[in-house]
Design an enzyme around this catalytic site. Structure first.
Site, PDB file in Angstrom:
ATOM      1  N   SER A  69       0.844  -1.200   0.000  1.00  0.00           N
ATOM      2  CA  SER A  69       0.000   0.000   0.000  1.00  0.00           C
ATOM      3  C   SER A  69       0.870   1.237   0.000  1.00  0.00           C
ATOM      4  O   SER A  69       1.976   1.232   0.561  1.00  0.00           O
ATOM      5  CB  SER A  69      -0.900   0.017   1.240  1.00  0.00           C
ATOM      6  OG  SER A  69      -1.640   1.225   1.303  1.00  0.00           O
ATOM      7  N   TYR A 104      -1.945  -0.780  10.453  1.00  0.00           N
ATOM      8  CA  TYR A 104      -2.036  -1.071   9.030  1.00  0.00           C
ATOM      9  C   TYR A 104      -0.838  -0.488   8.283  1.00  0.00           C
ATOM     10  O   TYR A 104      -0.201  -1.174   7.477  1.00  0.00           O
ATOM     11  CB  TYR A 104      -3.333  -0.509   8.456  1.00  0.00           C
ATOM     12  CG  TYR A 104      -3.484  -0.723   6.968  1.00  0.00           C
ATOM     13  CD1 TYR A 104      -3.877  -1.964   6.467  1.00  0.00           C
ATOM     14  CD2 TYR A 104      -3.240   0.308   6.058  1.00  0.00           C
ATOM     15  CE1 TYR A 104      -4.009  -2.176   5.107  1.00  0.00           C
ATOM     16  CE2 TYR A 104      -3.374   0.104   4.693  1.00  0.00           C
ATOM     17  CZ  TYR A 104      -3.763  -1.141   4.224  1.00  0.00           C
ATOM     18  OH  TYR A 104      -3.886  -1.346   2.867  1.00  0.00           O
TER      19      TYR A 104
END
Length: 271
Positions: free
Chosen positions: A147, A160
């Site tokens: 990501s 995350y």
């Protein structure tokens, strides 16, 4: 160095897709099947996977196996890895992952630990399970779904962002080790992705806060990712927002970026 293609589809080989029950994972399964690859589909929701497998067999005439596995369960991952190490795995798509929003001190500690096991440990374990056979054959493809969030500190998305920082760095480091051994490793660093635009009454807080033009379709991202893997590209970054986050993470002072980004993610947590 001229890049070798990832292995062609064969009756015995399997492409593994984790998180195949929705989103990018399901789109990757469809795109791989359309390219002739037989599949092992992995996710918790076995009922959804069975339906998907049946559709893939009917539409693309490929073999499709289902493994209903919770990849945050270390014992279950160990069993799956043991199987995959003995199978002929041509492509591994490490796609499964979860995210949380809000201050770590306010979040459920067990779920945060499960997030690390899923986003980091399972990715690492599955890669270790299939990599030796790929190196021995001199061919294979590993798509890591990282990501743009892994490029910077993100308050209120801390676990995350940290897990994706691991995936990003592991992917690009691993690539340097196996590039001369015929194994392709590509990192997908997507921004917001969805299958379709939701109706106003069904829109989540993320849907409402992120403008429509910044979203990418999961099907398009899947095709871009497999094309990048075929050509052995280091990183594919679909979408304006993910490109901006990648640049910001690489060149902007973290002390300035973190509070700005953190405010946005706090709102997602509040939602």
């Amino acid at each position: 160095m001229t890049a070798m293609p990832i292995p062609s589809a064969t009756p015995s080989a399997r492409a593994v897709v984790t998180g195949a029950s929705s989103g990018i994972g399901m789109a990757l399964a469809w795109a791989l099947a359309a390219r002739g690859h037989s599949l092992i589909l992995v996710a918790r929701r076995g009922d959804i996977l069975e339906d998907l497998a049946a559709q893939l067999r009917t539409t693309h005439h490929v073999a499709a196996e289902v493994r209903a596995v919770d990849l945050s369960d270390a014992a279950a991952v160990e069993v799956l890895c043991g199987e995959l190490a003995e199978r002929e795995i041509s492509v591994l798509c490490n796609n499964a992952g979860i995210a949380t929003f809000g201050a770590v001190s306010d979040l459920d500690a067990d779920y945060e630990r499960a997030q690390v096991r899923l986003n980091v440990n399972a990715v690492h374990d599955l890669t270790l399970a299939v990599l030796p056979q790929m190196v021995a054959r001199g061919s294979g493809g590993i798509l890591m779904v990282g990501s743009a969030a892994g490029n910077m500190p993100i308050p209120n998305n801390a676990t995350y962002a940290a897990t994706k920082a691991f995936v990003n760095t592991f992917s690009e480091s691993l690539r340097g080790e196996v590039a001369a051994q015929g194994v392709h490793v590509t990192l997908l660093a997507p921004g917001p992705v969805r299958t379709e635009t939701p109706a106003a009454e069904d829109a989540s807080i993320v849907d409402r806060m992120v403008p429509d033009f910044l979203w990418h379709s999961s099907a398009k991202v899947a095709e871009m990712s497999l094309d990048a893997l075929e050509h052995n590209k280091m990183r594919v970054v679909p979408g304006t927002l993910s490109k901006a986050m990648s640049v910001a993470g690489g060149y902007s002072p973290r002390a300035i970026v973190a509070p700005i980004v953190g405010t946005f993610y706090r709102k997602l947590g509040d939602g």
